[in-house]
Motif scaffolding. Structure first.
Motif, PDB file in Angstrom:
ATOM      1  N   SER A 276      -4.988   9.710   7.061  1.00 49.46           N
ATOM      2  CA  SER A 276      -3.617   9.895   8.037  1.00 49.46           C
ATOM      3  C   SER A 276      -2.854  11.186   7.641  1.00 49.46           C
ATOM      4  O   SER A 276      -1.827  11.608   8.043  1.00 49.46           O
TER       5      SER A 276
ATOM      6  N   GLN B 232     -10.049   3.381   6.819  1.00 49.90           N
ATOM      7  CA  GLN B 232      -8.805   2.785   6.249  1.00 49.90           C
ATOM      8  C   GLN B 232      -8.842   1.285   6.134  1.00 49.90           C
ATOM      9  O   GLN B 232      -9.653   0.582   7.134  1.00 49.90           O
ATOM     10  N   LYS B 233      -8.298   0.580   5.243  1.00 54.60           N
ATOM     11  CA  LYS B 233      -8.757  -0.611   4.672  1.00 54.60           C
ATOM     12  C   LYS B 233      -7.556  -1.688   5.006  1.00 54.60           C
ATOM     13  O   LYS B 233      -7.607  -2.850   5.093  1.00 54.60           O
ATOM     14  N   SER B 234      -6.274  -1.080   5.077  1.00 51.99           N
ATOM     15  CA  SER B 234      -5.145  -2.323   4.997  1.00 51.99           C
ATOM     16  C   SER B 234      -5.291  -2.993   6.251  1.00 51.99           C
ATOM     17  O   SER B 234      -5.153  -4.367   6.109  1.00 51.99           O
TER      18      SER B 234
ATOM     19  N   ASP C 139      -5.962  10.973   2.369  1.00 55.26           N
ATOM     20  CA  ASP C 139      -6.148  10.299   3.114  1.00 55.26           C
ATOM     21  C   ASP C 139      -6.430  10.834   4.848  1.00 55.26           C
ATOM     22  O   ASP C 139      -6.078  11.549   5.109  1.00 55.26           O
TER      23      ASP C 139
ATOM     24  N   ASN D 273      -5.463   3.142  -0.039  1.00 51.67           N
ATOM     25  CA  ASN D 273      -5.333   2.769   1.249  1.00 51.67           C
ATOM     26  C   ASN D 273      -6.740   2.992   1.875  1.00 51.67           C
ATOM     27  O   ASN D 273      -6.805   2.418   3.075  1.00 51.67           O
ATOM     28  N   GLU D 274      -7.814   3.169   1.123  1.00 52.52           N
ATOM     29  CA  GLU D 274      -9.035   3.625   2.093  1.00 52.52           C
ATOM     30  C   GLU D 274     -10.205   2.861   1.308  1.00 52.52           C
ATOM     31  O   GLU D 274     -10.306   2.633  -0.163  1.00 52.52           O
TER      32      GLU D 274
ATOM     33  N   ILE E 188      -9.632  -0.791  12.714  1.00 50.72           N
ATOM     34  CA  ILE E 188      -9.570  -0.063  11.659  1.00 50.72           C
ATOM     35  C   ILE E 188     -10.043   1.462  12.298  1.00 50.72           C
ATOM     36  O   ILE E 188     -10.893   1.418  13.061  1.00 50.72           O
ATOM     37  N   ASN E 189      -9.489   2.422  11.750  1.00 51.66           N
ATOM     38  CA  ASN E 189      -9.883   3.697  12.016  1.00 51.66           C
ATOM     39  C   ASN E 189     -10.993   4.302  10.782  1.00 51.66           C
ATOM     40  O   ASN E 189     -10.661   3.764   9.682  1.00 51.66           O
ATOM     41  N   TRP E 190     -11.721   4.986  10.963  1.00 51.87           N
ATOM     42  CA  TRP E 190     -12.819   5.455  10.083  1.00 51.87           C
ATOM     43  C   TRP E 190     -13.219   6.899  10.696  1.00 51.87           C
ATOM     44  O   TRP E 190     -13.121   7.263  11.924  1.00 51.87           O
TER      45      TRP E 190
ATOM     46  N   GLN F  68     -15.318   7.594   5.470  1.00 49.07           N
ATOM     47  CA  GLN F  68     -13.812   7.329   4.800  1.00 49.07           C
ATOM     48  C   GLN F  68     -13.261   6.086   5.918  1.00 49.07           C
ATOM     49  O   GLN F  68     -12.989   6.581   7.290  1.00 49.07           O
TER      50      GLN F  68
ATOM     51  N   TYR G 125       0.889  -1.238   0.107  1.00 47.82           N
ATOM     52  CA  TYR G 125      -0.026  -0.071   0.069  1.00 47.82           C
ATOM     53  C   TYR G 125       0.784   1.329   0.154  1.00 47.82           C
ATOM     54  O   TYR G 125       0.655   2.120  -0.574  1.00 47.82           O
TER      55      TYR G 125
END
Length: 619
Positions: free
Chosen positions: A330, A267-269, A328, A243-244, A277-279, A265, A16
């Motif tokens: 981040s 984060q998928k990794s 993203d 990444n998302e 996961i963060n969203w 939105q 990624y």
């Protein structure tokens, strides 16, 4: 609980990072033309749960579902759209032909392998969607069911989505969507809790553990009432970047009134390894769009950071709303709106006719349906008035850097209505702008059809190809009958020649919807005005299926036993033993396994017979 990342997961994460560094395909619009923004939420987290869904019996396919509460919330400007009938007259022309540019595309769609997809179990519309991996796995979804097939059409997994999830808090699901992440070589599957209530609104998101969907999934559940203002989430659209994952939807108050559009939105990794996961989400979106369409890269290539989105005005306009999420999570993302002028469009206010019935097929409006980004352009489709108050396909190429849009209409004003299109890249290079578009077609002289058409690099249209015709009209939930929310079309990224797969909705001899999955590739133009015969080679799943469906209502949840009995009361086949929930339930099974004769489908609990339905097998 956080989990340690495996070596494979670390490699994925490294991948990624590389992808993000080489995302040269993104284009930044002229920021001096920004006309609005949106509000970003705080960051949230969600924890993954491992699930290993078990298929139902593939021979008998016994499926018990609790009927979804299909609420039809009030669409913005719905009264105005309905009033268009007072200002537009639907003009019939028995000699109408499909409208094309002067030059006809040299490629015509050809149907390859095709087969029966997700069968009806009481839903209207089917909300069908499909994705295919580089390895040839096909994941096909429709309201309440999910299946995995191989490229020859054999079904490997089939079940209702509630059973697939196995979460006791989720008893109603709808609006499933699936996509294939080429860079990660994984599937992402989405469904929503569909009670239409803010008290139990959830986004249900699944990431396949490997490129084989049979290996299990990581399951995440996210709040569908993010503002805690008595709203529930509906009408999903999903897209991915490097990444998302992006999920848009419309929020409705419990009263059914539209609140606003929202974008998640995510984060998928870490999700591919089951980690936390963060969203975050975006609200207060400038322009107040109704249905926001995020787009992925059309060839599955590097794309990001951030993503593009488009929105059309459901009541008509001469502008397209372009949105750019600039970074993203981040980083430091902004959510910017631009207006892009286009040829004026509008809904007709009319519904579509069907042969042999007064029941019409419902159109809603002119909201954006499907799209992708490739080489500086956003390709997207919706249906709108093509003339004479008939719906046609409105296909668009929006230049992000120049903030311009080129549109072209396709249809047959005077004879047929075209609806619920989906578009996919068909060129073998990123500079080739050709696409395939799948859609539904109906009119007073035909039953509803699933069709596909090519629009080439120079925006010339091909003749259309019939993918699946209906055996009869559809009429079982009311008039008008729901025709769609969306359909599914997907690209086979590693095919040596351009190839797509689609999942369309057609009418059965029982006057209900079912779905059909088909491979589409290129053939040479023959000069024939239009392909009109259902001449595909039918490759059915193994085994062949012919569903029998019965509905019943329970005052409270209870354990039920469902069996097939012969005329003498002898057990022929035990089909289901498990819990049925309170309210309206639908049970279906494959009756093709029964020999000629008369049978009874008996549904009972431990105290009484709930239903005793006669089944006659004539041949």
């Amino acid at each position: 609980m956080k989990r340690k990342l495996t070596t494979l997961s670390l490699l994925v994460l490294v991948g990624y990072t590389v992808f993000a560094q080489t995302a040269a395909d993104m284009v930044k619009p002229d920021e001096s033309k920004i006309i609005g923004t949106a509000t970003k939420s705080a960051m949230h987290t969600a924890t993954g749960i491992s699930i290993q869904p078990v298929t139902t019996d593939l021979k008998w396919r016994p499926i018990l579902t609790n009927k979804c509460i299909f609420r039809e919330p009030k669409v913005p400007f719905e009264d105005y759209i309905e009033s268009l009938k007072n200002s537009k007259t639907k003009i019939t022309n028995s000699q109408a032909t499909e409208a094309t540019n002067k030059s006809v595309a040299t490629v015509v769609p050809v149907v390859g392998v095709n087969y029966l997809g997700n069968e009806n179990n009481g839903s209207s519309p089917m909300d069908n969607n499909v994705a295919i991996s580089n390895g040839g796995w096909i994941v096909s979804v429709a309201n309440n069911t999910i299946e995995y097939d191989n490229m020859s059409g054999s079904t490997i997994y089939y079940n209702d989505i509630v059973s697939f999830i196995g979460d006791a808090s989720i008893t109603n699901v709808c609006d499933p969507v699936v996509l294939y992440d080429k860079l990660a070589d994984r599937f992402i599957f989405f469904a929503q809790e569909c009670s239409g209530s803010s008290s139990n609104s959830h986004l249900l998101i699944f990431f396949s553990k490997t490129n084989d969907p049979n290996a299990g999934w990581w399951y995440y559940k996210i709040n569908g009432n993010p503002l805690s203002d008595g709203s529930w989430f509906d009408y999903p659209k999903i897209a991915i970047s490097n990444n998302e994952l992006y999920i848009s939807g419309n929020l409705f108050y419990d009263s059914g009134t539209f609140n606003q559009a929202v974008l998640y939105q995510i984060q998928k990794s870490a999700a591919y390894s089951g980690g936390s996961i963060n969203w975050q989400y975006w609200t207060g979106i400038s322009g107040n769009p109704f249905t926001l369409l995020p787009v992925s890269n059309g060839h599955g290539l590097s794309y990001g950071p951030g993503c593009y989105m488009v929105a059309t005005d459901n009541f008509g306009s001469s502008n397209i709303k372009l949105y750019h999420l600039t970074d993203d999570m981040s980083g430091s993302p902004a959510f910017n709106q631009y207006n892009v002028p286009t040829t004026a469009y509008s809904p007709t206010g009319y519904n579509a006719a069907q042969l042999g019935t007064s029941t019409e097929l419902k159109f809603f409006d002119s909201r954006a349906m499907s799209g992708f980004f490739l080489n500086g352009l956003i390709h997207f489709v919706f249906h709108s008035d093509i003339g004479g108050a008939w719906y046609g396909i409105n296909y668009n190429r929006l230049n992000v850097a120049a903030l311009t849009n080129q549109s072209s209409m396709y249809g047959a004003s005077g004879a047929y209505d075209y609806g619920y299109p989906s578009v996919v890249a068909f060129g073998t290079s990123v500079t080739d702008k050709s696409v395939m578009i799948g859609y539904g077609r109906s009119g007073s002289s035909i039953y509803p059809e699933v069709r596909v058409v090519n629009c080439d690099n120079m925006m010339n249209w091909s003749t259309s190809t019939l993918v699946k015709s209906s055996a009869s009209f559809v009429s079982y939930t009311g008039n008008p009958e729901r025709w769609g929310d969306y359909t599914g079309t997907t690209r086979k990224h590693n095919s040596p020649t351009a190839s797509i797969w689609m999942n369309g909705m057609y009418g059965t001899s029982l006057n209900v919807w079912s779905t059909w999955v088909a491979e589409i590739h290129a053939g040479a133009a023959s000069g024939v005005a239009e392909t009109t015969t259902d001449n595909q080679v039918n490759v059915f799943p193994n085994p062949v299926t012919e569903s029998f469906t019965v509905a019943f209502t329970l005052e409270e949840s209870t354990m039920v036993d469902i069996s097939v009995m012969d005329l003498n009361g002898k057990l022929v086949q035990s089909l289901y033993n498990g819990k049925a929930t309170a309210g309206s339930n639908t049970f279906s099974f494959n009756k093709a396994n029964l020999a000629k004769g008369t049978y009874f489908l008996m549904i009972k609990n431990n105290t009484k017979i709930i239903k005793n339905e006669k089944i006659i097998i004539a041949n």
